[in-house]
Design a protein around this motif. Structure first.
Motif, short mmCIF file in Angstrom:
data_model
loop_
_atom_site.label_atom_id
_atom_site.label_comp_id
_atom_site.label_asym_id
_atom_site.label_seq_id
_atom_site.Cartn_x
_atom_site.Cartn_y
_atom_site.Cartn_z
N SER A 68 0.82 -1.14 0.05
CA SER A 68 0.05 -0.05 -0.10
C SER A 68 0.80 1.18 0.04
CB SER A 68 -0.95 0.04 1.31
OG SER A 68 -1.61 -1.03 1.44
N CYS A 69 0.33 2.31 -0.30
CA CYS A 69 1.27 3.47 -0.56
C CYS A 69 0.12 4.67 -0.31
CB CYS A 69 1.85 3.86 -1.76
SG CYS A 69 2.48 5.43 -2.03
N ALA A 70 0.30 5.50 0.84
CA ALA A 70 -0.62 6.52 1.30
C ALA A 70 0.14 7.93 0.72
CB ALA A 70 -0.66 6.82 2.55
N PHE A 98 -3.94 14.05 -6.45
CA PHE A 98 -3.47 13.01 -7.30
C PHE A 98 -4.38 12.77 -8.55
CE2 PHE A 98 0.37 12.82 -4.74
CZ PHE A 98 0.18 12.96 -3.75
N GLU A 99 -5.47 13.28 -8.75
CA GLU A 99 -6.40 12.72 -9.64
C GLU A 99 -5.63 12.59 -11.14
OE1 GLU A 99 -8.97 14.20 -6.44
OE2 GLU A 99 -7.18 14.80 -7.47
N SER A 145 -4.59 6.58 -2.59
CA SER A 145 -3.84 5.42 -1.89
C SER A 145 -3.69 4.65 -3.33
CB SER A 145 -5.06 4.57 -1.30
OG SER A 145 -5.31 5.08 -0.03
N LEU A 146 -2.53 3.90 -3.35
CA LEU A 146 -2.02 3.18 -4.43
C LEU A 146 -1.76 1.84 -3.88
CD1 LEU A 146 -1.19 3.54 -7.34
CD2 LEU A 146 1.27 3.79 -6.47
N TYR A 147 -1.99 0.62 -4.42
CA TYR A 147 -1.72 -0.61 -4.12
C TYR A 147 -1.02 -1.27 -5.14
CZ TYR A 147 -5.52 0.84 -1.21
OH TYR A 147 -6.52 1.78 -0.36
N LEU A 148 -0.12 -2.51 -4.78
CA LEU A 148 0.27 -3.42 -5.65
C LEU A 148 0.13 -4.76 -4.99
CD1 LEU A 148 2.09 -3.55 -8.24
CD2 LEU A 148 4.22 -3.82 -6.73
N GLN A 149 -0.79 -5.47 -5.85
CA GLN A 149 -0.83 -6.82 -5.30
C GLN A 149 0.13 -7.68 -5.94
OE1 GLN A 149 -3.40 -8.27 -3.14
NE2 GLN A 149 -2.24 -10.09 -3.51
N MET A 150 0.71 -8.47 -5.15
CA MET A 150 1.85 -9.42 -5.85
C MET A 150 1.45 -10.78 -5.50
SD MET A 150 5.10 -7.06 -4.67
CE MET A 150 5.08 -7.35 -3.26
#
Length: 126
Positions: A20-22, A28-29, A76-81
């Motif tokens: 996750s990234c806050a 940030f749109e 919020s940005l995510y990276l599912q690995m």
């Protein structure tokens, strides 16, 4: 602009992690956002991007295993690995840029984005 990653850890081969990234300090749109990683002794490697329209790009090394996504407000940005491999071991960083244009190879220039966080460590053991 501040970016703060979380969710790293140690897993075995084949395991999964969700990073996750806050993001704060701006709207940030319209930013191009992404993830890159850096292993000891290696160059930064761009992994994935997501643009304001939700269009994504991926490096060949992670396509099909990793999924990038963003929250509705893009704070919020995510990276599912999934299906992690020992070669995925690295420090992972989220990054954002207000002016770079999204292209089909945007993942390749994530390492030169204007803003990035402190990183979160991912270790995959065999």
């Amino acid at each position: 602009v501040q970016l703060m990653e979380s969710g790293g850890g140690s897993v075995q081969t084949g395991g999964s992690l969700r990073l996750s990234c806050a993001a704060s300090g701006s709207r940030f749109e319209t930013y191009l956002m992404g993830w890159f990683r850096q292993a000891p002794g290696k160059e930064r490697e761009g992994l994935a991007t997501i643009d304001s329209a939700g269009i994504t790009t991926y490096a060949d090394s992670v396509r099909g295993r990793f999924t990038i996504s963003a929250g509705n407000s893009r704070n919020s940005l995510y990276l599912q690995m999934n299906n992690l491999k020992p070669e995925d071991t690295a420090m992972y960083y989220c990054a954002a840029d207000p002016s770079l244009q999204a292209t089909s190879s945007a993942y390749s220039y994530v390492p030169i984005f204007g803003y990035f966080g402190q990183g979160t460590q991912v270790t995959v053991s065999s």
